[in-house]
Design an enzyme around this catalytic site. Structure first.
Site, PDB file in Angstrom:
ATOM      1  N   ASP A   7     -11.945  -0.728   4.708  1.00 18.60           N
ATOM      2  CA  ASP A   7     -12.004  -0.595   6.166  1.00 18.60           C
ATOM      3  C   ASP A   7     -12.009   0.865   6.583  1.00 18.60           C
ATOM      4  O   ASP A   7     -11.792   1.751   5.748  1.00 18.60           O
ATOM      5  CB  ASP A   7     -10.820  -1.344   6.813  1.00 18.60           C
ATOM      6  CG  ASP A   7      -9.493  -1.071   6.119  1.00 18.60           C
ATOM      7  OD1 ASP A   7      -9.416  -0.124   5.324  1.00 18.60           O
ATOM      8  OD2 ASP A   7      -8.530  -1.803   6.370  1.00 18.60           O
ATOM      9  N   ASN A  35       2.051  -7.734  10.104  1.00 19.16           N
ATOM     10  CA  ASN A  35       1.658  -8.975  10.788  1.00 19.16           C
ATOM     11  C   ASN A  35       0.791  -9.866   9.885  1.00 19.16           C
ATOM     12  O   ASN A  35       0.196 -10.826  10.347  1.00 19.16           O
ATOM     13  CB  ASN A  35       0.893  -8.650  12.078  1.00 19.16           C
ATOM     14  CG  ASN A  35      -0.371  -7.855  11.823  1.00 19.16           C
ATOM     15  OD1 ASN A  35      -0.680  -7.523  10.677  1.00 19.16           O
ATOM     16  ND2 ASN A  35      -1.110  -7.544  12.874  1.00 19.16           N
ATOM     17  N   HIS A  75      -1.867  -8.797   8.181  1.00 18.63           N
ATOM     18  CA  HIS A  75      -3.276  -8.424   8.074  1.00 18.63           C
ATOM     19  C   HIS A  75      -3.587  -7.903   6.674  1.00 18.63           C
ATOM     20  O   HIS A  75      -2.727  -7.313   6.017  1.00 18.63           O
ATOM     21  CB  HIS A  75      -3.718  -7.437   9.169  1.00 18.63           C
ATOM     22  CG  HIS A  75      -3.262  -6.029   9.033  1.00 18.63           C
ATOM     23  ND1 HIS A  75      -2.712  -5.311  10.066  1.00 18.63           N
ATOM     24  CD2 HIS A  75      -3.315  -5.162   8.005  1.00 18.63           C
ATOM     25  CE1 HIS A  75      -2.440  -4.091   9.682  1.00 18.63           C
ATOM     26  NE2 HIS A  75      -2.790  -3.973   8.422  1.00 18.63           N
ATOM     27  N   GLU A  84      -6.988  -8.906  11.381  1.00 20.69           N
ATOM     28  CA  GLU A  84      -5.791  -9.162  12.175  1.00 20.69           C
ATOM     29  C   GLU A  84      -5.618 -10.674  12.364  1.00 20.69           C
ATOM     30  O   GLU A  84      -6.557 -11.445  12.115  1.00 20.69           O
ATOM     31  CB  GLU A  84      -5.944  -8.475  13.539  1.00 20.69           C
ATOM     32  CG  GLU A  84      -6.095  -6.952  13.466  1.00 20.69           C
ATOM     33  CD  GLU A  84      -4.769  -6.224  13.242  1.00 20.69           C
ATOM     34  OE1 GLU A  84      -3.876  -6.764  12.578  1.00 20.69           O
ATOM     35  OE2 GLU A  84      -4.642  -5.092  13.733  1.00 20.69           O
TER      36      GLU A  84
HETATM   37  C1  GLP Z   1      -3.574  -0.484   6.986  1.00 24.59           C
HETATM   38  C2  GLP Z   1      -4.765  -0.880   6.111  1.00 24.59           C
HETATM   39  C3  GLP Z   1      -4.415  -2.041   5.218  1.00 24.59           C
HETATM   40  C4  GLP Z   1      -3.087  -1.796   4.542  1.00 24.59           C
HETATM   41  C5  GLP Z   1      -2.013  -1.630   5.578  1.00 24.59           C
HETATM   42  C6  GLP Z   1      -0.622  -1.462   4.993  1.00 24.59           C
HETATM   43  O1  GLP Z   1      -3.464  -1.304   8.088  1.00 24.59           O
HETATM   44  N1  GLP Z   1      -5.923  -1.225   6.864  1.00 24.59           N
HETATM   45  O2  GLP Z   1      -5.447  -2.220   4.270  1.00 24.59           O
HETATM   46  O3  GLP Z   1      -2.796  -2.869   3.704  1.00 24.59           O
HETATM   47  O4  GLP Z   1      -2.342  -0.494   6.332  1.00 24.59           O
HETATM   48  O5  GLP Z   1      -0.297  -0.106   4.834  1.00 24.59           O
HETATM   49  P1  GLP Z   1       0.964   0.423   4.068  1.00 24.59           P
HETATM   50  O6  GLP Z   1       0.693   0.295   2.610  1.00 24.59           O
HETATM   51  O7  GLP Z   1       1.052   1.866   4.470  1.00 24.59           O
HETATM   52  O8  GLP Z   1       2.133  -0.375   4.499  1.00 24.59           O
END
Ligand code: GLP
Length: 221
Positions: free
Chosen positions: A45, A116, A118, A123
């Site tokens: 993404d 949440n 995702h 989402e």
């Molecule tokens: C972002 C990314 C996700 C990732 C999430 C969790 O939202 N788009 O792909 O899984 O962050 O991030 P973290 O590992 O910093 O908790």
């Protein structure tokens, strides 16, 4: 993975969870003198509306790990195009799905998870057959990113993300979650009903899905 398949297609993720994974990968590559010159890495993404080259773009973060530290060529890292997504969302989405298809699909997909539920930027409400598309970001997701962007007002509101359907096409899925902040969502993901309300639960349909958790993230199981 790279030793067994020098032309592996790896789906790479961003987020703090992944930083240790990249450090471990880089150490292993150096220790075992792995040749990663045939590997392709596709990211999940990207934020829309952030200037090109900005350090907070996922492309920049991944370039730091995979190009600067691991030594991949920039063309071995394929990421969705947020500028095209802003101008022509459909064209950017189709182009990314085609690039994945042309590479023969993803052999190993690394995934984190948002609070949440995702995955990538799918989402709550994302459908099991969704493909790459532009999406609005939920309030909680933006709040989590606000520190990086110097406040909520300057945090992106949109992103381009692969879909749940895109992720499900990968041969192997490995979802990682660390820390007590993920305990609640990990319990819902593994033990709650399969539902679009918690997009990560939709991955349970995949035949080769593993969760890699630490003690804190497993605490509510
Ligand atoms: C972002 C990314 C996700 C990732 C999430 C969790 O939202 N788009 O792909 O899984 O962050 O991030 P973290 O590992 O910093 O908790």
């Amino acid at each position: 993975m790279i030793a067994d398949n020098p032309r592996a297609v790896i789906g790479v993720a961003t987020g703090s969870t992944m930083t240790g994974v990249y450090h471990a990968l880089i150490s292993a590559a150096v220790e075992r003198s792995l040749d990663a010159s045939g590997v392709s890495c596709f990211s999940l993404d990207e934020y829309i509306g952030v200037p090109e080259g900005d350090a907070r773009l996922f492309r920049s973060v991944l370039e730091g790990h995979l190009v600067d530290d691991l030594g991949l060529r920039p063309d071995q890292l394929i990421t969705p195009d947020p500028r095209l997504a802003a101008e022509s969302p459909e064209a950017a989405s189709v182009a990314y799905e085609r690039a994945l298809e042309a590479a023969g699909g993803v052999d190993l997909q690394l995934l984190g998870i948002g609070r949440n539920g995702h995955v990538a930027f799918n989402e709550p409400g994302a459908q099991a057959d969704s493909l790459t598309r532009t999406v609005p970001l939920e309030a909680r997701t933006r709040e989590d990113a606000a520190e990086t962007f110097g406040g909520l007002a300057t945090t992106p509101e949109q992103a381009i993300t692969v879909g749940i359907g895109t992720i499900l096409r990968a041969k192997r899925l490995r979802l990682l979650a660390f820390g007590d902040v993920k305990a609640g969502i990990i319990a819902r993901t593994l033990q709650g009903p399969v539902s679009e309300d918690v997009p990560a639960t939709l991955l349970r349909a995949h035949p080769d899905l593993e969760f890699h958790l630490d003690a804190e993230a497993s605490a509510e199981l």
